[in-house]
Design an enzyme around this catalytic site. Structure first.
Site, PDB file in Angstrom:
ATOM      1  N   HIS A   1      79.474 -43.004 100.702  1.00 36.86           N
ATOM      2  CA  HIS A   1      78.026 -43.144 100.478  1.00 36.86           C
ATOM      3  C   HIS A   1      77.470 -41.855  99.876  1.00 36.86           C
ATOM      4  CE1 HIS A   1      78.205 -41.169 104.485  1.00 36.86           C
ATOM      5  NE2 HIS A   1      77.114 -40.551 104.074  1.00 36.86           N
TER       6      HIS A   1
ATOM      7  N   HIS B   1      76.011 -47.020 107.190  1.00 34.40           N
ATOM      8  CA  HIS B   1      75.233 -46.658 106.000  1.00 34.40           C
ATOM      9  C   HIS B   1      76.081 -46.754 104.741  1.00 34.40           C
ATOM     10  CE1 HIS B   1      77.208 -43.067 107.219  1.00 34.40           C
ATOM     11  NE2 HIS B   1      76.432 -42.171 106.707  1.00 34.40           N
TER      12      HIS B   1
ATOM     13  N   HIS C   1      74.173 -35.036  99.575  1.00 34.08           N
ATOM     14  CA  HIS C   1      75.640 -35.002  99.654  1.00 34.08           C
ATOM     15  C   HIS C   1      76.297 -36.292  99.174  1.00 34.08           C
ATOM     16  CE1 HIS C   1      74.940 -36.774 103.783  1.00 34.08           C
ATOM     17  NE2 HIS C   1      76.025 -37.465 103.487  1.00 34.08           N
TER      18      HIS C   1
ATOM     19  N   HIS D   1      76.970 -36.421 114.486  1.00 34.87           N
ATOM     20  CA  HIS D   1      75.610 -36.868 114.175  1.00 34.87           C
ATOM     21  C   HIS D   1      75.083 -37.774 115.284  1.00 34.87           C
ATOM     22  CE1 HIS D   1      75.131 -35.472 110.123  1.00 34.87           C
ATOM     23  NE2 HIS D   1      76.146 -36.150 109.648  1.00 34.87           N
TER      24      HIS D   1
ATOM     25  N   TYR E   1      80.329 -30.834 106.835  1.00 30.35           N
ATOM     26  CA  TYR E   1      79.689 -30.698 105.517  1.00 30.35           C
ATOM     27  C   TYR E   1      80.158 -29.426 104.857  1.00 30.35           C
ATOM     28  CZ  TYR E   1      76.581 -34.514 106.626  1.00 30.35           C
ATOM     29  OH  TYR E   1      76.095 -35.742 106.931  1.00 30.35           O
TER      30      TYR E   1
ATOM     31  N   GLU F   1      80.680 -34.396 102.211  1.00 24.91           N
ATOM     32  CA  GLU F   1      80.934 -34.640 103.630  1.00 24.91           C
ATOM     33  C   GLU F   1      82.265 -35.371 103.741  1.00 24.91           C
ATOM     34  OE1 GLU F   1      78.727 -37.943 105.427  1.00 24.91           O
ATOM     35  OE2 GLU F   1      78.807 -36.987 107.379  1.00 24.91           O
TER      36      GLU F   1
END
Lengths: 307, 107
Positions: A153, A199, A214, A246, A255, A265
């Site tokens: 993503h 996501h 990112h 997270h 990251y 990431e």
């Protein structure tokens, strides 16, 4: 589950300052494979577990950042139906001809109010993963560096992310999976999914348009995330934060930056999204924990360094 | 054998540290645990570590984002500390800062 419409994030076109240095980083360190290059000097890369002929395109340019992000639809009919809906919604479509990116079918490009360019396409040449589809081995030998499985993503920064997010949820059929609310109760961070990942795309409200926060690549285990961090220190790669956890998406993550300052990431372990779930909401007073679950405080570098 | 190191002086906060030849100023600062210049991507991309070289002790720079350092800025000695390689002692003024955005002050 029956997929329809938009299937997955298919490619990200990234600007780099120095191609040679970047190529070493993306192949030897991240572990992507170079599959092609073109007469414009663009280089095409894929992760080992992807079948399509590229997912990352690098272009040498005076400033780093992202040129566009492409999403693959389940069929050409799905693409055309979604393009019609985008036009009805008032968005202008630019058609990019087949093979403008080598091996990719015709792409329908549009711009969001956040300033970012997105593309929908239905076809891309498959080159496979080297394992085949008949009695395959679980992974190929000879992988390099962090051995990322796939491009997963992007998180983008720009203005008007409420309007921008609506294009994905109301027009393209994505689900809002998580959001952050400002103290005034306005959504200023959104996570959306076109699949059953937590996501497939995310936005953060930011005054400057068309910014990249990112580009993310998937790993399978926490041990692999730790090993990725080891590779970063072995090769002097700039680490932003992690390995850590997270709150948002539950991802276990690190990251870091490519040689041109574009943030990358690698992560593992988000949850399975189903469309009968309510979106998760995070409030401003718990934002530290939402972003980095162990630090529990806001990290200015993570929040404000973009290309 | 003497190791030649350059002295980097930051005007704004009177921070002084040394930088060996071939190392960028930001890395030299970070490795000594010093502060003074904001640290961003360390790759010449984000512009957080923008500085201006005030005197010409001599330096070279690596590739930097043109968006962050336009030609007219570069002519004034403006560059990114992560891509600034001293060839002599340098006095620097810090120009970069965190770009405040929606999250600042909300907690």
């Amino acid at each position: 589950m029956s997929f329809a419409g938009v299937m997955r994030p298919g490619h990200a076109a990234i600007r780099v300052l120095d191609m040679e240095e970047s190529l070493t980083y993306y192949t030897e360190r991240l572990g992507l494979m170079k599959t092609d290059e073109d007469d414009q000097g663009r280089v095409y890369l894929k992760a080992w577990d992807e079948l399509d002929c590229f997912s990352i395109v690098l272009r040498e340019a005076p400033s780093p950042g992202i040129d566009y992000t492409g999403y693959k639809t389940c069929s050409r009919a799905d693409r055309d139906e979604l393009v019609g809906k985008l036009e009805d919604y008032g968005l202008e479509i630019e058609w990019i001809p087949e093979d403008e990116l080598k091996g990719c079918g015709e792409r329908a490009r549009f711009q969001t109010p956040s300033g970012h360019l997105f593309e929908l396409y239905a076809e891309k040449k498959q080159v496979g993963d080297g394992l085949g589809r008949l009695n395959p081995n679980p992974w190929p030998e000879g992988l390099k560096g962090m051995q990322v499985y796939r491009f997963d993503h992007v998180l983008l920064y720009g203005p008007k992310i409420i309007e921008t997010t609506k294009i994905f949820t109301d027009v393209l059929g994505f689900d809002l999976t998580e959001r952050v609310l400002s103290p005034e109760g306005e959504m200023n961070v959104s996570f959306v999914s076109c699949s059953n990942k937590a996501h497939d795309l995310a936005f953060v409200e930011y005054p400057e348009p068309n910014k990249l926060h990112h580009v993310s690549f998937m790993l399978m285990t926490w041990e692999e995330v730790l090993r990725a961090a080891d590779i970063m220190s072995m090769h002097g790669i700039s680490i932003d934060i992690g390995p850590t956890r997270h709150g948002i998406t539950r991802g276990r993550t690190i990251y870091f930056f490519d040689p041109s300052g574009n943030r990358n990431e690698v992560f593992c372990g988000d949850y399975t999204w189903y469309p009968d779930r309510e979106p998760i909401t995070w409030t401003a007073d718990e934002l530290g924990k939402a972003i980095f679950y162990h630090d529990r405080k806001l990290n200015e570098n993570f929040l404000s360094v973009v290309t | 054998m003497s190791v030649n190191k350059f002295i980097i002086t930051i005007e704004d906060n009177a921070e002084v540290f040394t930088c060996p030849p071939g190392r960028n100023v930001l890395k030299a600062m970070e490795q000594l645990g010093r502060k003074g210049i904001p640290v961003g991507c360390r790759g010449g991309g984000c512009g957080v570590c923008r500085v201006q070289v005030l005197d010409q002790g001599g330096y070279r720079t690596g590739k930097m984002s043109r968006e962050q350092v336009p030609v007219e800025d570069e002519e004034k000695g403006i560059c990114l500390a992560c891509k600034l390689f001293p060839e002599g002692d340098l006095h620097l003024k810090v120009l970069g800062k965190w770009r405040k955005q929606f999250l600042t002050g909300t907690v």
